[in-house]
Motif scaffolding. Sequence first.
Motif, mmCIF file in Angstrom:
data_model
loop_
_atom_site.group_PDB
_atom_site.id
_atom_site.type_symbol
_atom_site.label_atom_id
_atom_site.label_comp_id
_atom_site.label_asym_id
_atom_site.label_seq_id
_atom_site.Cartn_x
_atom_site.Cartn_y
_atom_site.Cartn_z
ATOM 1 N N THR A 1 5.334 2.251 -4.614
ATOM 2 C CA THR A 1 6.063 1.261 -5.418
ATOM 3 C C THR A 1 5.334 0.850 -6.697
ATOM 4 O O THR A 1 5.932 0.858 -7.777
ATOM 5 C CB THR A 1 6.390 0.018 -4.568
ATOM 6 O OG1 THR A 1 7.319 0.400 -3.542
ATOM 7 C CG2 THR A 1 7.010 -1.084 -5.424
ATOM 8 N N PHE B 1 -1.472 3.260 5.147
ATOM 9 C CA PHE B 1 -0.394 2.704 4.340
ATOM 10 C C PHE B 1 0.867 3.539 4.494
ATOM 11 O O PHE B 1 0.803 4.755 4.709
ATOM 12 C CB PHE B 1 -0.784 2.669 2.856
ATOM 13 C CG PHE B 1 -1.953 1.782 2.554
ATOM 14 C CD1 PHE B 1 -1.813 0.405 2.577
ATOM 15 C CD2 PHE B 1 -3.200 2.325 2.274
ATOM 16 C CE1 PHE B 1 -2.899 -0.417 2.293
ATOM 17 C CE2 PHE B 1 -4.285 1.521 1.995
ATOM 18 C CZ PHE B 1 -4.133 0.139 2.016
ATOM 19 N N LYS B 2 2.011 2.871 4.354
ATOM 20 C CA LYS B 2 3.269 3.595 4.274
ATOM 21 C C LYS B 2 3.447 4.121 2.851
ATOM 22 O O LYS B 2 3.023 3.482 1.895
ATOM 23 C CB LYS B 2 4.444 2.686 4.633
ATOM 24 C CG LYS B 2 4.470 2.264 6.091
ATOM 25 C CD LYS B 2 5.706 1.434 6.396
ATOM 26 C CE LYS B 2 5.764 1.067 7.881
ATOM 27 N NZ LYS B 2 6.979 0.255 8.193
ATOM 28 N N SER C 1 5.209 1.692 0.341
ATOM 29 C CA SER C 1 4.358 0.614 -0.177
ATOM 30 C C SER C 1 3.350 1.157 -1.182
ATOM 31 O O SER C 1 3.065 0.513 -2.200
ATOM 32 C CB SER C 1 3.616 -0.071 0.976
ATOM 33 O OG SER C 1 4.531 -0.618 1.902
ATOM 34 N N HIS D 1 12.562 9.482 -0.516
ATOM 35 C CA HIS D 1 12.200 8.224 -1.194
ATOM 36 C C HIS D 1 12.945 8.028 -2.522
ATOM 37 O O HIS D 1 12.648 7.075 -3.243
ATOM 38 C CB HIS D 1 10.687 8.173 -1.418
ATOM 39 C CG HIS D 1 9.915 7.974 -0.152
ATOM 40 N ND1 HIS D 1 9.596 9.013 0.687
ATOM 41 C CD2 HIS D 1 9.421 6.844 0.440
ATOM 42 C CE1 HIS D 1 8.932 8.546 1.731
ATOM 43 N NE2 HIS D 1 8.804 7.241 1.607
#
Length: 245
Positions: A68, A61-62, A65, A19
Amino acid sequence: MPPARTLSASERERMIVEHLPLVRGLARRYADRGEPLDDLVQVGTIGLIKAIDRFEPERGFKLASFATPTILGEIRRHFRDRSWTVRVPRGIQEARAQISHAVSELSAENGRSPSVREIAESTGLSMEDVLDALAAGSAQRPAPLASPGGADGDDEVGISVGIEDAGYAQAEARATLDSGLSALPARERVILHLRFEEGMTQSQIAERIGVSQMHVSRLIRRALEALRESAGDVDPDAAVGAEPW
């Protein structure tokens, strides 16, 4: 309540590496605000790690997301806490952020710079708080020691060493008047800055802060009289570098 999820060191490191492009992409949004991109990436990575440590995939949830908002929060906190040359209270820093957003919206809506009164109404701040935040803005970024000059803008005009500088007398006068300026109300400090530093006329100042030109004139006269009284023999007109009328 299910037990807290425990990540292995290798899994945690894998998620961080996967990420990092997200962190860099979010950091680039703020790369034009005077902070090195690498510093912003480092700050954003801290936010990513915090998000990974709190992430619960069973909620559906990812991770991108979920992470962020935390990444952006760390980057914004970095600007709020670290990018001010002179430390100012957190409330004023937050007010500056509100004001900046309001000015952008009001300028787009009205086709002109908003007055202090309009900013106050839009943000819900008092006019005094708006003036305090505007006056504190000079602490956020120092003026450069050298700036483009010359006919083509190629030469640099900066500090020269070893020559007589005619500005010493003005600097000394400013230092003498510092205590007097700090004792003035925020509105009068802002008005003096707009008049003598920015070179605005009284009518322009009146439009900016939302009062009459006559009231601006009275405030300037009152502020200069207060400065003369506090400074003794030092002329405040010389310290601000311009004639008041």
